[in-house]
Design an enzyme around this catalytic site. Structure first.
Site, PDB file in Angstrom:
ATOM      1  N   GLU A   1      44.025  42.555  36.657  1.00 24.06           N
ATOM      2  CA  GLU A   1      43.432  43.222  37.888  1.00 24.06           C
ATOM      3  C   GLU A   1      43.289  44.670  37.916  1.00 24.06           C
ATOM      4  OE1 GLU A   1      45.096  40.964  41.373  1.00 24.06           O
ATOM      5  OE2 GLU A   1      43.873  39.167  40.686  1.00 24.06           O
TER       6      GLU A   1
ATOM      7  N   GLU B   1      43.386  33.348  35.869  1.00 27.09           N
ATOM      8  CA  GLU B   1      44.442  33.189  37.087  1.00 27.09           C
ATOM      9  C   GLU B   1      43.646  32.383  38.518  1.00 27.09           C
ATOM     10  OE1 GLU B   1      46.923  36.484  38.215  1.00 27.09           O
ATOM     11  OE2 GLU B   1      46.704  35.962  40.161  1.00 27.09           O
TER      12      GLU B   1
END
Ligand SMILES: *[C@@H]1O[C@H](CO)[C@@H](O)[C@H](O)[C@H]1NC(C)=O
Ligand SMILES: *[C@@H]1O[C@H](CO)[C@@H](O)[C@H](O)[C@H]1NC(C)=O
Ligand SMILES: *[C@@H]1O[C@H](CO)[C@@H](O)[C@H](O)[C@H]1NC(C)=O
Ligand SMILES: *[C@@H]1O[C@H](CO)[C@@H](O)[C@H](O)[C@H]1NC(C)=O
Ligand SMILES: *[C@@H]1O[C@H](CO)[C@@H](O)[C@H](O)[C@H]1NC(C)=O
Length: 524
Positions: free
Chosen positions: A259, A364
């Site tokens: 991220e 994820e």
């Protein structure tokens, strides 16, 4: 025992005849949510065992539902009809239309997952690992391994916390790796019928390499791509691969970092390293790509993004349109948070159509992450539906694999040092030495157990408007698999039409997930 005794035992075991051999029933428990969990302990865990195909002309089906079915197995006859089509909904297989081939499904061996698994007795640990990785389990073949700490850790650390250690001479794996994650990965690998695909993601660079001097909050690497911090950060990945290789653990892929957009947010609350797509592009071109190519692991795949798919296709166009970066890259990794904000055809589909030579991979996803729907909900069927809905949507938009987040959490949804508690398909109660398999576990199983590596998505179309969601595959052995999700609360009758064979009459009960598998004459 004489050798022939072993032989005799083997013959008896392999002579077990029917579809459900080795199957054990779910011990269901209600915790006040919409459905049940299945409770497992050191000596017992439900399983459908292995799932051989029925003979040609028959199909097998597996049903899970809010009402309480868990991979309930049936077998039936494929019908041959000569007088044209029946009224009602029909799903028609079109194996001539071929799309992406799958890599696999899996979850993440976070510090928290390892802590929870190891909090059980040896017998229960073994049962839990078998549920995911053994041939009796649900066929996981992908494991994401965080490099050093993330929020699902009990402390903040990296592998090179000595300030100014540009040559990484003091690079050391953590006790979390050596004592917990690595032994568990080796046990998982040992019981897996296939080599596991390990995937590494880093959350933050060491504080001394960063503009903010900390693992958390808004911060990026100091300097510019090609500079000494960017070079050291690329070498950190290589050192990680080298250290894990000492334990015979080889990575299939690494991502450019978890991220990267989080590290651009002021006061971001846990480990992050900010990259704009331009910085990521140049870091891959100048540092990470060349470092991997000249390492002992040049075949390791590099996946960019590793962040929410709504950043696509923009992120991919910046990175992949640059030939210097693109030549090192294999795929684009996506997370599921905020998926509902942008249609999958736009984020995933258009990325695929712009850059068809790069695969899309889910790295994820977890339930219970949003304010208002936080933490563990034991028995939530809604969350099983969220998983199946997202997986079907991803697969129908060219994604080749889907990786869940923590393999196991405790009943609070942790441990997590910043209290970012979420849900997991396996929730451990160490006090009672049991673990609960959530509806999400079965939701994943409907895909991971049946869609082997190399399975290829094929066309399937509905004869009329329907709320059913579905995806179809031909496996490497030529057999067909169709997965159907019904999120609505009525029962619907439909049929599946395989033009080469005939039709399968079906019922999708309310709030259910159905996997069908059948042999196809290998004509496709
Ligand atoms: C484990 O669960 C099974 C099935 O519920 C039960 O029969 C058995 O007694 C349990 N074993 C232990 C050690 O609790
Ligand atoms: C064809 O099949 C349908 C239903 O499958 C049936 O209702 C109909 O009577 C059949 N027609 C003929 C001519 O056999
Ligand atoms: C490595 O760590 C040792 C102490 O553990 C320290 O003396 C040494 O200076 C460190 N090396 C570097 C390059 O930071
Ligand atoms: C790694 O595998 C090799 C060959 O299979 C074996 O000789 C060696 O002992 C293994 N090393 C470790 C640390 O497991
Ligand atoms: C970030 O944290 C600092 C220190 O706690 C605070 O002063 C500042 O207002 C915060 N900024 C934002 C945008 O939340």
């Amino acid at each position: 025992m004489a050798p022939w005794c072993f032989l005799l035992v083997l013959v008896i075991i392999s002579a077990e005849p029917n579809l459900c051999s080795g199957s054990r029933k779910c011990v269901g428990r209600h915790f006040g949510h919409s459905s049940v969990v299945c409770e497992c302990n050191s000596t017992y865990c439900d399983s459908i065992g292995s799932v051989p195909l029925p003979p040609l002309g028959q199909y097998s089906s597996y049903l899970s539902s809010m009402e309480g079915s868990r991979l309930e197995a049936r077998q039936g006859q494929i019908q041959v009809r000569t007088n044209g089509s029946a009224p009602g909904l029909r799903l028609t297989m079109d194996p001539v239309q071929k799309y992406q081939r799958l890599r696999g499904f899996g979850g993440a061996m976070t510090d928290a997952a390892a802590i929870n698994i190891l909090s059980l007795s040896a017998g229960a640990q073994e049962q839990l690992l078998q549920q995911y990785f053994s041939s009796e389990g649900i066929g996981y073949s992908v494991v994401r391994v965080p490099m050093a700490s993330c929020d699902f850790s009990t402390r903040l650390y990296t592998y090179a916390d000595t300030p100014g250690d540009y040559n990484l001479v003091n690079f050391t794996l953590a006790p979390e790796d050596v004592d917990m994650k690595i032994p568990l990965l080796k046990r998982a690998q040992a019981m897996s019928p296939q080599p596991l695909h390990l995937l590494a993601s880093a959350w933050s660079a060491p504080a001394w390499m960063k503009t903010n001097g900390a693992l958390v909050g808004k911060g990026s690497l100091k300097g510019q791509p090609g500079g000494k911090e960017h070079k050291a950060w690329a070498q950190y990945y290589i050192r990680f691969l080298e250290e894990y290789a000492k334990y015979n653990l080889t990575f299939w892929a690494l991502t450019t970092g978890n991220e990267p957009s989080a590290g651009l947010i002021t006061n971001y609350s846990f480990q992050a390293l900010g990259f704009t797509p331009e910085e990521q592009r140049d870091w891959v071109a100048l540092d990470l790509g060349p470092a991997v190519r000249s390492s002992s692991f040049p075949q390791t795949h590099i996946l960019i993004l590793d962040d929410n798919r709504l950043l696509l296709p923009y992120w991919a166009t910046v990175v992949l349109s640059d030939v210097h970066a693109a030549r090192y890259i294999h795929g684009v990794a996506v997370h599921w948070y905020l998926d509902s904000f942008v249609p999958a055809e736009i984020s995933l589909g258009s990325t695929h159509h712009l850059y068809p030579e790069y695969y899309l991979f889910g790295t994820e996803a977890c339930a219970g992450w949003s304010t208002g729907d936080r933490g563990v909900k034991l028995g939530s069927w809604e969350r099983a539906e969220q998983y199946a809905h997202d997986i079907i949507q991803d697969l129908n938009q060219y994604v080749v694999g889907w990786t869940d987040w923590n393999l196991a959490l405790d009943q609070a949804g942790g441990p997590n040092w910043v209290k970012n508690f979420v849900d997991s398909p396996v929730v451990v109660d160490a006090q009672r030495d049991v673990f609960y398999k959530q509806p999400t576990f079965y939701s994943l199983a409907h895909f991971s157990k049946f869609l082997w590596e190399g399975s290829q998505r094929v066309g399937v179309s509905a004869s009329e408007e329907t709320p059913l969601e579905f995806t179809a595959f031909i496996r490497p052995d030529g057999s067909a698999v169709l997965i159907v999700l019904n999120r609505s609360s009525d029962v619907i009758q439909f049929e599946v039409w395989d033009p080469a064979l005939g039709y399968i009459p079906c019922t999708a009960p309310a709030r259910s997930l159905l996997t069908l598998a059948w042999n196809t004459l290998n004509t496709h």
